[in-house]
Enzyme design. Structure first.
Site, PDB file in Angstrom:
ATOM      1  N   GLU A  42       0.802  -1.225   0.000  1.00  0.00           N
ATOM      2  CA  GLU A  42       0.000   0.000   0.000  1.00  0.00           C
ATOM      3  C   GLU A  42       0.837   1.278   0.000  1.00  0.00           C
ATOM      4  OE1 GLU A  42      -2.671  -0.415   3.280  1.00  0.00           O
ATOM      5  OE2 GLU A  42      -3.516  -2.284   2.526  1.00  0.00           O
ATOM      6  N   ASN A 102       1.976  -5.334  -3.163  1.00  0.00           N
ATOM      7  CA  ASN A 102       0.581  -5.620  -2.831  1.00  0.00           C
ATOM      8  C   ASN A 102      -0.163  -4.318  -2.534  1.00  0.00           C
ATOM      9  OD1 ASN A 102      -1.435  -7.723  -2.170  1.00  0.00           O
ATOM     10  ND2 ASN A 102      -1.291  -6.927  -0.082  1.00  0.00           N
ATOM     11  N   HIS A 121     -10.724  -6.110  -2.491  1.00  0.00           N
ATOM     12  CA  HIS A 121     -11.817  -5.971  -1.521  1.00  0.00           C
ATOM     13  C   HIS A 121     -12.952  -5.225  -2.226  1.00  0.00           C
ATOM     14  CE1 HIS A 121      -9.286  -7.292   1.781  1.00  0.00           C
ATOM     15  NE2 HIS A 121      -8.358  -6.424   1.408  1.00  0.00           N
ATOM     16  N   GLU A 132      -6.317 -10.879  -1.202  1.00  0.00           N
ATOM     17  CA  GLU A 132      -7.150 -10.649  -0.017  1.00  0.00           C
ATOM     18  C   GLU A 132      -8.626 -10.563  -0.390  1.00  0.00           C
ATOM     19  OE1 GLU A 132      -5.706  -7.365   2.331  1.00  0.00           O
ATOM     20  OE2 GLU A 132      -3.635  -7.760   1.776  1.00  0.00           O
ATOM     21  N   ASP A 148     -12.379 -10.447  -0.821  1.00  0.00           N
ATOM     22  CA  ASP A 148     -13.674 -10.571  -0.153  1.00  0.00           C
ATOM     23  C   ASP A 148     -14.661  -9.657  -0.874  1.00  0.00           C
ATOM     24  OD1 ASP A 148     -12.864  -8.063   0.884  1.00  0.00           O
ATOM     25  OD2 ASP A 148     -12.432  -8.870   2.857  1.00  0.00           O
TER      26      ASP A 148
END
Length: 439
Positions: free
Chosen positions: A166, A208, A245, A274, A276
């Site tokens: 990030e 990432n 996400h 990650e 979701d």
């Protein structure tokens, strides 16, 4: 790493049908493909059919819960430590390292034949207090020491490291995040990757980030340009992690596959790290299907990890974003994901379009570059290509292409489903996007 998609949220929160039954064969060096042409009965077995993994985030404090570990062991063959390998967990005091919980996750994973993603070595968030209070050369030295010590401790046990997490800010600027690490100098990301390679030469090294799923976003383009620069200069980088996400305010973008294929065209793997998706029922199931199919359509999309096992384990539990409900029951999203994995890497058509198109950057010169496009799902198609500001068409092959700038339209000319174009940059080096429909 998790974060709030629409507004700030505390970061210390833990984030956390088949046609035949097969068992995935797990080897020390990786996951082997399962029996040819049979459908996998679990997520890991179905993913292994195409040589991919399917993983999850694991919390050490839940490894004593049998219902949790039963699902995790059955369904997943890649494990990411949810919080246990972050900076504050592994180096709570400067030069005093604590690997207890990280080691516990690695031990559980390896004893059950699973691989491990390391998460994360350098990040602006979840820094211990001593690091938050540092700056300049002292912080740079401390960061590099942390990368070296942690990667060395886990050397030979990690499939992939999220080396830097990030580092770019949201919004339309494409700028670096104004963090204490960034203020040590613009080369801090490169320095972290070089230190990680020296510490563990065999682990894949990933950058990432979140909100890098839409190819048209400035943040996505900024990460793309970073990776392209690293590859051109020989900076060690092996993979890009798309956190992915999604919710109603940040949906699965229509050009998600274009993003994956564009990064892959740079010569790096793409890992969905990650995943979701908030929601329920058919809508959530369809979104999971779209993500899986986009990954399967790009050979260098090597695996998918969801961020938690059950909805109640999620950092966004109220949004019920995972594949199992709080009681451990398989949701509709599980079924659609399993079916998509068993469908193989054919790039199944999106509903209502009948075809898909993959965009890959090819040869490049100072003033222009080639773009390869591959259509699947139909032999009769129409591809709309959206060039980026200022770009103009120089040439095309294996298709009839109309237009010279803005939106180009391509249709078959009898040469098959693979075609290409050459675009003049005219000051814009970004890749075009494309969509496919059946007339």
């Amino acid at each position: 790493m998790t974060r709030t998609l629409t507004s700030p949220r505390p970061r210390r929160r833990l984030r956390a049908i088949s046609l035949a039954t097969l068992t995935a064969v797990v080897l020390a060096g990786g996951v082997a493909a399962t029996t040819a042409q049979a459908a996998g009965s679990t997520l890991q077995a179905a993913a292994a059919e195409s040589g991919r993994y399917f993983g999850t985030a694991i919390a050490a404090n839940k490894l004593s819960e049998s219902a949790y570990t039963t699902i995790a062991n059955r369904e997943f063959n890649m494990v990411t430590a949810e919080n246990e390998m972050k900076i504050d967990a592994t180096e709570p005091n400067q030069n005093q390292f604590n690997y207890t919980n990280g080691d516990r996750i690695v031990s559980w994973a390896r004893s059950n034949g699973k691989q491990v993603r390391g998460h994360t070595l350098a990040w602006h968030s979840q820094q211990p207090g001593w690091m938050q209070n540092m700056s300049g050369s002292a912080l740079r030295s401390a960061m590099l020491n942390h990368v070296t010590q942690v990667a060395t401790h886990y050397r030979g046990q990690i499939h992939s490291w999220d080396v830097v997490n990030e580092a770019f800010q949201d919004g339309s600027s494409g700028a670096r995040r104004d963090s204490n690490l960034q203020r040590t100098g613009n080369d801090w990301i490169e320095a972290a990757f070089r230190a990680a390679r020296a510490a563990d030469p065999n682990a894949k090294l990933c950058y990432n980030d979140y909100n890098t799923d839409d190819w048209s976003h400035a943040k996505t383009q900024a990460v793309y340009n970073l990776v392209r620069d690293f590859k051109a200069r020989g900076v060690p980088i092996d993979c890009v992690g798309l956190q992915s996400h999604f919710n109603a305010q940040s949906p699965v973008p229509s050009n998600y596959q274009t993003t994956i294929s564009s990064f892959a065209a740079l010569g790096v793997d793409v890992q969905i790290t990650e995943l979701d998706i908030e929601g329920s029922g058919t809508a959530q199931a369809d979104n999971y299907r779209r993500v899986v199919q986009a990954c399967l359509a790009v050979s260098r999309c090597t695996g998918i990890s969801v961020w938690g096992v059950r909805d109640t384990d999620s950092w966004r539990a109220s949004g019920t974003p995972l594949l199992f409900d709080g009681s451990g029951n398989k949701k509709a999203a599980y079924t659609s994901t399993l079916n998509a994995l068993n469908g193989g890497g054919t790039g199944n058509p999106d509903p209502g379009t009948g075809c898909t198109v993959t965009v890959s950057r090819a040869n490049e010169w100072s003033d222009r570059f080639n773009v390869s496009l591959a259509v699947s799902g139909s032999s009769t198609w129409r591809v709309s290509i959206q060039t980026q500001g200022g770009q103009t068409l120089q040439n095309s092959w294996n298709a009839t292409v109309s237009g010279t700038s803005g939106t180009l339209t391509a249709t078959p000319n009898g040469s098959g489903n693979n075609f290409g174009i050459t675009l003049y940059k005219n000051g814009n080096n970004n890749n075009p996007t494309a969509t496919c429909t059946v007339p």
